[in-house]
Write an enzyme that holds these catalytic residues in place. Structure first.
Site, PDB file in Angstrom:
ATOM      1  N   THR A  99       4.421  -5.531  -9.599  1.00 38.82           N
ATOM      2  CA  THR A  99       5.533  -5.960 -10.454  1.00 38.82           C
ATOM      3  C   THR A  99       6.748  -6.143  -9.559  1.00 38.82           C
ATOM      4  O   THR A  99       7.256  -5.167  -8.990  1.00 38.82           O
ATOM      5  CB  THR A  99       5.854  -4.891 -11.521  1.00 38.82           C
ATOM      6  N   LYS A 174       6.187  -9.729 -17.414  1.00 35.49           N
ATOM      7  CA  LYS A 174       6.057  -8.301 -17.107  1.00 35.49           C
ATOM      8  C   LYS A 174       7.394  -7.560 -17.230  1.00 35.49           C
ATOM      9  O   LYS A 174       7.455  -6.452 -17.771  1.00 35.49           O
ATOM     10  CB  LYS A 174       5.473  -8.136 -15.694  1.00 35.49           C
ATOM     11  N   LYS A 249      12.956   0.628 -11.177  1.00 41.71           N
ATOM     12  CA  LYS A 249      12.903  -0.681 -10.493  1.00 41.71           C
ATOM     13  C   LYS A 249      12.725  -1.806 -11.524  1.00 41.71           C
ATOM     14  O   LYS A 249      13.433  -2.805 -11.496  1.00 41.71           O
ATOM     15  CB  LYS A 249      11.739  -0.678  -9.498  1.00 41.71           C
TER      16      LYS A 249
HETATM   17  P1  NAD Z   1       1.732   3.415  -5.739  1.00 43.12           P
HETATM   18  O1  NAD Z   1       2.961   3.791  -4.991  1.00 43.12           O
HETATM   19  O2  NAD Z   1       0.812   4.472  -6.265  1.00 43.12           O
HETATM   20  O3  NAD Z   1       0.824   2.415  -4.834  1.00 43.12           O
HETATM   21  C1  NAD Z   1       1.353   1.475  -3.933  1.00 43.12           C
HETATM   22  C2  NAD Z   1       0.529   1.549  -2.662  1.00 43.12           C
HETATM   23  O4  NAD Z   1       0.986   0.540  -1.754  1.00 43.12           O
HETATM   24  C3  NAD Z   1       0.655   2.888  -1.929  1.00 43.12           C
HETATM   25  O5  NAD Z   1      -0.626   3.471  -1.774  1.00 43.12           O
HETATM   26  C4  NAD Z   1       1.316   2.526  -0.603  1.00 43.12           C
HETATM   27  O6  NAD Z   1       0.851   3.322   0.484  1.00 43.12           O
HETATM   28  C5  NAD Z   1       0.884   1.075  -0.437  1.00 43.12           C
HETATM   29  N1  NAD Z   1       1.744   0.301   0.460  1.00 43.12           N
HETATM   30  C6  NAD Z   1       3.098   0.175   0.429  1.00 43.12           C
HETATM   31  N2  NAD Z   1       3.510  -0.644   1.416  1.00 43.12           N
HETATM   32  C7  NAD Z   1       2.391  -1.041   2.090  1.00 43.12           C
HETATM   33  C8  NAD Z   1       2.165  -1.883   3.195  1.00 43.12           C
HETATM   34  N3  NAD Z   1       3.192  -2.482   3.835  1.00 43.12           N
HETATM   35  N4  NAD Z   1       0.892  -2.066   3.603  1.00 43.12           N
HETATM   36  C9  NAD Z   1      -0.139  -1.447   2.984  1.00 43.12           C
HETATM   37  N5  NAD Z   1       0.012  -0.640   1.915  1.00 43.12           N
HETATM   38  C10 NAD Z   1       1.265  -0.436   1.469  1.00 43.12           C
HETATM   39  O7  NAD Z   1       2.218   2.475  -6.926  1.00 43.12           O
HETATM   40  P2  NAD Z   1       1.373   2.007  -8.229  1.00 43.12           P
HETATM   41  O8  NAD Z   1       1.688   2.910  -9.364  1.00 43.12           O
HETATM   42  O9  NAD Z   1      -0.029   1.738  -7.821  1.00 43.12           O
HETATM   43  O10 NAD Z   1       2.131   0.622  -8.544  1.00 43.12           O
HETATM   44  C11 NAD Z   1       1.885  -0.569  -7.800  1.00 43.12           C
HETATM   45  C12 NAD Z   1       2.567  -1.717  -8.547  1.00 43.12           C
HETATM   46  O11 NAD Z   1       2.004  -1.831  -9.863  1.00 43.12           O
HETATM   47  C13 NAD Z   1       4.082  -1.535  -8.727  1.00 43.12           C
HETATM   48  O12 NAD Z   1       4.713  -2.784  -8.572  1.00 43.12           O
HETATM   49  C14 NAD Z   1       4.192  -1.040 -10.163  1.00 43.12           C
HETATM   50  O13 NAD Z   1       5.447  -1.351 -10.718  1.00 43.12           O
HETATM   51  C15 NAD Z   1       3.050  -1.770 -10.828  1.00 43.12           C
HETATM   52  N6  NAD Z   1       2.473  -1.146 -12.020  1.00 43.12           N
HETATM   53  C16 NAD Z   1       2.206   0.190 -12.052  1.00 43.12           C
HETATM   54  C17 NAD Z   1       1.652   0.751 -13.211  1.00 43.12           C
HETATM   55  C18 NAD Z   1       1.325   2.230 -13.305  1.00 43.12           C
HETATM   56  O14 NAD Z   1       1.075   2.712 -14.429  1.00 43.12           O
HETATM   57  N7  NAD Z   1       1.297   2.966 -12.193  1.00 43.12           N
HETATM   58  C19 NAD Z   1       1.383  -0.051 -14.328  1.00 43.12           C
HETATM   59  C20 NAD Z   1       1.629  -1.420 -14.240  1.00 43.12           C
HETATM   60  C21 NAD Z   1       2.176  -1.961 -13.082  1.00 43.12           C
END
Ligand code: NAD
Length: 305
Positions: A99, A174, A249
């Site tokens: 997102t 979104k 965010k």
């Molecule tokens: P998270 O922080 O658990 O996962 C993100 C991952 O990206 C981490 O494991 C991190 O190590 C990795 N990362 C960051 N920078 C990196 C890079 N340069 N290279 C490789 N890996 C890298 O976050 P999440 O909860 O999985 O959310 C991810 C996205 O999905 C966000 O944009 C969030 O807003 C969206 N989202 C989350 C949810 C939820 O319920 N958690 C629901 C819908 C959407």
């Protein structure tokens, strides 16, 4: 079945990539966190040493990263994914499921197009429970041809898959969804808090309101008051789930978009202010439903204040 590169194996990306494996795809994953890589390996995935290594020979490349800055870094940075994908000769389809702001989504899609590659923004709704169950909703922005290529892959991770419009349209959908969710979560929290102080049993309140006019996903599936919905993060000390910092965010993205378009969103603005206070109170890494517990600790502002 496709060869897929998957970058970002966190709370969402981890279970999404695991479902692609279950659907029979060959998935090579990368994350900068060792814990995320270990979990992916345990789920049967092949681990890459870098994002561009995950891209080699991939027919589809997917990212699931925290915010726009990470997405731009991974796709556009020198030696980044677009360069690796363009060099690979497989002409992979590029899909970003994070997102992020509409401007970053469009900038990355334009760079992909300039390199002769199709790119979609495809953020999701449904939380970590939906990611694990493979029942996510995908909101897709891009061309119809790109959408047709992506749909069979997205089906391995989701149930409802909608082409919202051109590049950036998925992100627009979104941020509207999450602005509504932030407002709803605060509303549900206030209702359960008031009920408690009126001496009402939470289970009774839930049984009534989850089939009455206050019904919502935040209430029915993700109740912020503990002990009511067993799978909700409120029952595990608000471990995410969806981190409050990520909700801040998203609601900030909605407010930047509202500002840019002159749209009145007073409750969105209020939700952003409350989530900012929550994060400043040190709760950013907990699930966003922790707003309930935080509110419980606040004093009521004096009448008229
Ligand atoms: P998270 O922080 O658990 O996962 C993100 C991952 O990206 C981490 O494991 C991190 O190590 C990795 N990362 C960051 N920078 C990196 C890079 N340069 N290279 C490789 N890996 C890298 O976050 P999440 O909860 O999985 O959310 C991810 C996205 O999905 C966000 O944009 C969030 O807003 C969206 N989202 C989350 C949810 C939820 O319920 N958690 C629901 C819908 C959407």
């Amino acid at each position: 079945m496709a060869r897929i590169g998957f970058i970002g194996l966190g709370n969402m990306g981890g279970p999404m990539a695991a479902n692609l494996l279950k659907a029979g795809h060959a998935v090579r994953g990368y994350d900068r966190s060792d814990a995320a890589l270990t979990a992916f390996r345990d789920a049967g995935g092949a681990v890459a040493g870098s994002a561009s290594e995950a891209a080699s020979e991939a027919e589809v490349l997917i990212t699931m990263l925290p915010a726009g800055a990470h997405v731009r870094e991974v796709w556009l940075h020198q030696g980044g994914l677009i360069e690796a994908a363009a060099a690979s000769g497989t002409k992979p389809l590029l899909i970003d499921c994070s997102t992020i702001d509409v401007a970053s989504a469009r900038a990355v899609a334009e760079a992909a197009e300039a390199a002769g590659l199709a790119m979609l923004d495809a953020p999701v709704s449904g939380g970590t429970v939906g990611a694990a169950a493979g029942t996510l909703t995908f909101m897709v922005g891009g061309t119809e041809a790109g959408f047709a290529r992506a749909e069979p892959v997205l089906r391995g991770m989701g149930k409802t898959i909608v082409l919202a419009g051109g590049p950036g349209a998925g992100q627009a959908a979104k941020i509207c969804n999450n602005m509504m969710l932030a407002i709803t979560m605060i509303g549900v929290s206030e209702g359960f808090l008031l009920a408690q102080r009126l001496g009402l049993d939470w289970d009774k309140l839930w049984a009534i309101t989850s089939t009455a006019t206050a019904q919502s996903w935040a209430l029915s599936s993700y109740c912020p008051a503990p002990g009511v919905v067993p799978t909700a993060p409120s029952n595990r000390d608000y471990a995410p789930g969806f981190m409050a910092a990520l909700m801040l965010k998203d609601v900030n993205l909605s407010q930047a978009a509202a500002e840019a378009t002159g749209t009145p969103t007073p409750l969105g603005a209020h939700a952003a202010a409350l989530y900012r206070q929550l994060v400043e109170a040190g709760e950013g890494a907990r699930d966003f439903s922790v707003i309930f517990r935080w509110l419980d600790g606040q004093a009521r502002a004096p009448a008229g204040g």
